[in-house]
Design an enzyme around this catalytic site. Structure first.
Site, PDB file in Angstrom:
ATOM      1  N   ARG A 129       0.824  -1.225   0.000  1.00  0.00           N
ATOM      2  CA  ARG A 129       0.000   0.000   0.000  1.00  0.00           C
ATOM      3  C   ARG A 129       0.855   1.272   0.000  1.00  0.00           C
ATOM      4  NH1 ARG A 129      -4.431   0.942   4.510  1.00  0.00           N
ATOM      5  NH2 ARG A 129      -2.709   0.629   5.937  1.00  0.00           N
ATOM      6  N   ARG A 162       2.861   3.780   5.202  1.00  0.00           N
ATOM      7  CA  ARG A 162       2.550   4.041   6.608  1.00  0.00           C
ATOM      8  C   ARG A 162       3.488   3.270   7.543  1.00  0.00           C
ATOM      9  NH1 ARG A 162      -3.944   3.419   6.979  1.00  0.00           N
ATOM     10  NH2 ARG A 162      -3.335   2.312   8.881  1.00  0.00           N
ATOM     11  N   ARG A 173      -1.869  -5.745  14.485  1.00  0.00           N
ATOM     12  CA  ARG A 173      -3.161  -5.101  14.162  1.00  0.00           C
ATOM     13  C   ARG A 173      -4.210  -6.165  13.846  1.00  0.00           C
ATOM     14  NH1 ARG A 173      -1.342  -1.369   9.483  1.00  0.00           N
ATOM     15  NH2 ARG A 173      -3.556  -1.069   9.148  1.00  0.00           N
TER      16      ARG A 173
END
Ligand code: AP5
Length: 215
Positions: A129, A162, A173
């Site tokens: 991403r 990120r 997560r």
């Protein structure tokens, strides 16, 4: 009647990607609790610094802080026609708080599209991403690349990876999602709001499935 919709799903399921498309069709605002924390981080606020200490570890920011932030956001005028919530609620306490906030406005949740993906796909999507610095628009180096490498198609700002997309943080997560957020699948199923969407499909196909459930 306003439209309040919650996008539910594990990290990397495609909530942000779908949110950008759906709000254009429905003309409502996108409220991402993760983006609100990152905006605070950019502006170096106390809230941003506090959130970072949890986000970097892949942990959830405490409920009281998160609920207060979203409650405040929902009082803004642009929420009068509704909102697409992405990443909130994420715990049973947040879900109950949202029910209360909306009830105070004489509003309720229209539906909860749940984007279902297996864990290995979440990991693959997050590792490729790239996110735009300006407004959080999302790309994937393989599945949804920008026209020009490293530059956002929409606002021309630089793309970055990120900090919490590092492998170990992603694993944490996903673990936190299973323990603290997955119970919401049952919560919204029991009150008849859940719409399960196959998140393994292509981006356009998923958008269509979600819109079919909403409209
Ligand atoms: P947050 O920013 O909300 O992260 P997340 O929920 O983990 O979700 P992501 O943004 O990582 O994934 P996404 O589902 O939006 O996927 P995307 O569309 O980007 O939260 C970050 C942190 O903030 C949390 O860990 C926590 O610390 C804190 N926080 C936030 N909210 C909180 C709350 N309510 N309470 C407490 N703490 C909170 O897609 C991923 C990639 O896949 C992209 O590259 C995309 O291009 C690609 N992709 C998407 N769909 C497809 C597809 N169909 N096929 C192929 N590729 C695809």
């Amino acid at each position: 009647m306003a439209h309040f919709i919650i996008l539910l799903g594990p990290p990397g399921a495609g909530k942000g990607t779908q949110a950008e498309r759906i709000i254009k069709k429905l003309g409502i605002v996108h409220i991402s609790s993760g983006n609100l924390f990152r905006e605070n981080l950019e502006k170096e606020t106390d809230l941003g610094r506090l959130a970072k200490s949890y986000m970097d570890k892949g942990e959830l920011v405490p409920d009281n802080v998160t609920i207060a932030m979203v409650r405040e956001r929902l009082t803004k005028l642009d929420c009068q026609t509704g909102a697409l919530l992405d990443g909130f609620p994420r715990t049973p306490a947040q879900a109950k708080a949202l029910d209360k906030i909306l009830a105070e406005k004489n509003e309720s949740i229209l539906c909860v599209p749940y984007i279902k993906v297996p864990e290995d796909l979440s990991v693959e999507r997050l590792s490729g991403r790239w996110t735009c610095r300006e407004a959080g628009h999302v790309y994937h180096e393989k599945y949804n690349p920008p026209k020009e490498k490293g530059i956002c198609d929409i606002d021309g700002s630089p793309l970055y990876q990120r900090d919490d997309d590092k492998r170990r943080t992603v694993e944490q997560r996903i673990k936190v999602y299973s323990q603290q957020t997955a119970p919401l699948i049952d919560y919204y199923d029991k009150n008849g709001l859940l719409r399960t969407i196959d998140g393994t499909k292509e981006i356009d196909e998923i958008t269509e499935s979600i819109l079919k459930e909403i409209t």
